[in-house]
Design an enzyme around this catalytic site. Sequence first.
Site, PDB file in Angstrom:
ATOM      1  N   THR A   1       0.825  -1.206   0.000  1.00 52.81           N
ATOM      2  CA  THR A   1       0.000   0.000   0.000  1.00 52.81           C
ATOM      3  C   THR A   1       0.869   1.271   0.000  1.00 52.81           C
ATOM      4  O   THR A   1       2.074   1.225   0.226  1.00 52.81           O
ATOM      5  CB  THR A   1      -0.996  -0.042   1.174  1.00 52.81           C
ATOM      6  OG1 THR A   1      -1.665  -1.313   1.186  1.00 52.81           O
ATOM      7  CG2 THR A   1      -2.039   1.047   1.110  1.00 52.81           C
TER       8      THR A   1
ATOM      9  N   GLU B   1      -5.996  -8.101  -4.151  1.00 55.51           N
ATOM     10  CA  GLU B   1      -6.889  -7.550  -3.129  1.00 55.51           C
ATOM     11  C   GLU B   1      -7.995  -8.537  -2.744  1.00 55.51           C
ATOM     12  O   GLU B   1      -8.643  -8.376  -1.705  1.00 55.51           O
ATOM     13  CB  GLU B   1      -7.512  -6.269  -3.672  1.00 55.51           C
ATOM     14  CG  GLU B   1      -7.628  -5.143  -2.694  1.00 55.51           C
ATOM     15  CD  GLU B   1      -6.284  -4.481  -2.363  1.00 55.51           C
ATOM     16  OE1 GLU B   1      -5.881  -4.597  -1.205  1.00 55.51           O
ATOM     17  OE2 GLU B   1      -5.675  -3.862  -3.243  1.00 55.51           O
TER      18      GLU B   1
ATOM     19  N   SER C   1      -8.479  -1.486   5.331  1.00 53.86           N
ATOM     20  CA  SER C   1      -8.037  -0.689   6.482  1.00 53.86           C
ATOM     21  C   SER C   1      -7.538   0.684   6.061  1.00 53.86           C
ATOM     22  O   SER C   1      -7.136   1.478   6.919  1.00 53.86           O
ATOM     23  CB  SER C   1      -6.907  -1.426   7.214  1.00 53.86           C
ATOM     24  OG  SER C   1      -7.356  -2.669   7.680  1.00 53.86           O
TER      25      SER C   1
ATOM     26  N   GLY D   1       0.227   0.064   5.660  1.00 57.57           N
ATOM     27  CA  GLY D   1       0.609  -0.775   6.808  1.00 57.57           C
ATOM     28  C   GLY D   1      -0.454  -1.728   7.287  1.00 57.57           C
ATOM     29  O   GLY D   1      -0.507  -2.022   8.495  1.00 57.57           O
TER      30      GLY D   1
HETATM   31  N1  GLY Z   1      -5.006  -4.178   1.094  1.00 56.68           N
HETATM   32  C1  GLY Z   1      -4.910  -3.460   2.302  1.00 56.68           C
HETATM   33  C2  GLY Z   1      -6.166  -2.812   2.723  1.00 56.68           C
HETATM   34  O1  GLY Z   1      -6.936  -2.389   1.883  1.00 56.68           O
HETATM   35  O2  GLY Z   1      -6.443  -2.719   3.895  1.00 56.68           O
END
Ligand code: GLY
Length: 558
Positions: free
Chosen positions: A364, A403, A436, A455
Site C-alpha cells: 500500500t 486484493e 483498512s 501498513g
Molecule cells: N489491502 C490493504 C487494505 O486495503 O487494507
Amino acid sequence: MLKRVLAAAALLFAGAAHAGPGQHAVASAHPDATAAGIEILQAGGNAFDAAVAVSAALAVAEPSGSGMGGGGFWLLHMAETGKQIMVDGRETAPAAATADMYRNDAGEVVASLSRNGPLAAGIPGQAAALAHLAENYGRLPLAKSLAPAIALAREGVPVDAPMLARLAWRFEVMERSPATAAVFHPDGSLPEPGQRLPQPDLADTLQRLGEHGAKGFYEGATAELLVEGVRKAGGIWTLQDLREYAVVERSVITQRFGDWTLTLPPPPSSGGVVITQVFKVLERLGYDGLNAVDRKHAVVEALRTAYRDRAAWLGDPDHVEMPLERLMDGDYAKQTAARIDLKRARSSADLASPVAVYEGGTDTTHFSVIDADGNRVSATLSVNLPFGSGFMPPGTGVLLNDEMDDFSAKPGVPNAYGLVGTAANAVGPKRRPLSSMTPSFVESENTIAVLGTPGGSRIITMVLLGMLELMDGGDAAAIVGKPRYHHQYLPDEIYFEPKALTADEQATLKSRGFALRESGRDYGNMHAVVWDKAAGELNAASDPRGIGAAHVADAPGN
Ligand code: GLY
C-alpha cells in the site's frame, strides 16, 4: 488531545489575503511522485490534478505499493464549496467470483490462490478513479496530469533499497509471470541497486487512458489485453467486468471532538468507523487528563473493542447491512468506556466475538496534497501484498492486485496477515473487500492536516496516533515520525516500535496484565501536510522510515 492550539495567534492572520494557503504542498512515498505532483500544480493544476499525477507516478515508481492494476480511496475537500467526498476506487470481485472460490474440494482454503496469480486479482479501480478526478474536479486534461508518469515509465525509475527488498521477497511469484519478469527481473535475476527499469507497456497503457479517459482502460485495446492475459493464465475476468466497473462517490464520516473535526473514510474502509469509536471512548475516559502510560492503556483498550467490532460487522456497504450508527453512537462508547479499567488489562478472549484479526504488511501507499487555494486530497492506494498478485497480463505493463485476499475466504481462516472475518466480508460477485486504508483530514480553527499511511490493519492505529500527535501540537514531521504502538483485539498483545514505550511504561503495562511484543523493525510510511493557518504557512513531511519526499512550493504568482 482536545486543547485549543494557537487560538490567540489566529487573530493576527484573520485578514490574510488568501482563502487558501497561497502555497502548494505534496508529501508522498517516492520523490519522483512528489515531483510529479508539484510539476502539475506549478503548471496550473489544482490538488485534484496533482492527485492524478502523484497516483500515476507512484504506479510507476513504487509499484510494490499501488498501481494501475490496483485501487484506493481518494478523500477530497473542495475549498470553494466546502464539499467533501470520498472517491471509492476499491477493486471489485469479478462477476464469476464465489464465496468458496479459494477452497479446495475438501473445503480447505488454498491461500496461494487469493494471493498469487490472476485469480487473486479484483477488477482494478485506479484508472477509473483518476479519470473521475480529472473529469469532475481537475482543471487540466487527464492526459496532461498523466504525462509525468508516462515519462517516468518510458525512462525507467532507478531501483531503490525498499523496492529491491520487496522484489526479493516476491521473486518466485513474479518469476511465474513472463511479462512481470521481463520488467522486474532483467537478465533473469534481481536488478542492481540504482538500475533503471523502463516500463514501456505501462507507458502505452497510461497513454491510452489519457487519450480516451476511463474507456481507454476498461474498453478497447487495454481491456482486451487485460482479459486475454488473465483468462489464458487461469483467471475469471470478462470484458463485461471491466466495462461495468464504476467508482462510487461516498459521503465521508465527519466527527467533532472538542475543538477538532475529523473527516474519515466510510466503509468499505474500516478506518473511519474504528477511529470514531476510539475517540468517543477516549473522550469518556478523560484522555486529556491522563498521564502518559494511562493514555496508552486507554488507547489500547479502546482499540481492542473497535477492532473486534471491525472484524465482526464491517464489509461492502453496497452488499451488507452494518450497524454503523450503533457502533459510532455515544451510548455505545459510554458502555465500552465503563468496561475499561485503567488499573488492569482486559483479555480479548473475554470480549464476545467469533473472529480474530491480525494484519500487518508493507504493502500500500499514501500521499497528501494541499493546493494554494486550500483544496486537499488524502489518498491511500493499494495492490495489497508487495507487487500485488505478481501477475501482469502481457502487453499491458499493469501488475494486477491481489486484493481478493482482503475478503474472508472462509469464516475463521486467516488471510495473508492473519485477518479473519465473517459473512459480512465474504467473497461475492462485484463486492468490494473490506479495507483498512484510512486517508483522513483533521482540522481545528487554526490547523488543517492531511494524513494517512500504508501498513495493513495497523494503518488505523497509525492514523489515530498521528491525529493525537497533531492535537498535542505536533507539526507534520512530528506526526509522521511519532513512534508507534498497536493493538487489534487479536493477537491479544501490544505490538510496539522500540521507542514507542519507555522501559517504565513497559513495566507498568506488563504489571497491569498486558502482553507486549516489540516490533523487529519500524513500520508504516506516513505522509502528512499541515496548514498552520495561524502562522500562515504549510509544513509537510514524509515518514523517516521510508524514502518518500515532502515538498512545499510557492504557487505561481505568489
Ligand atoms: N489491502 C490493504 C487494505 O486495503 O487494507
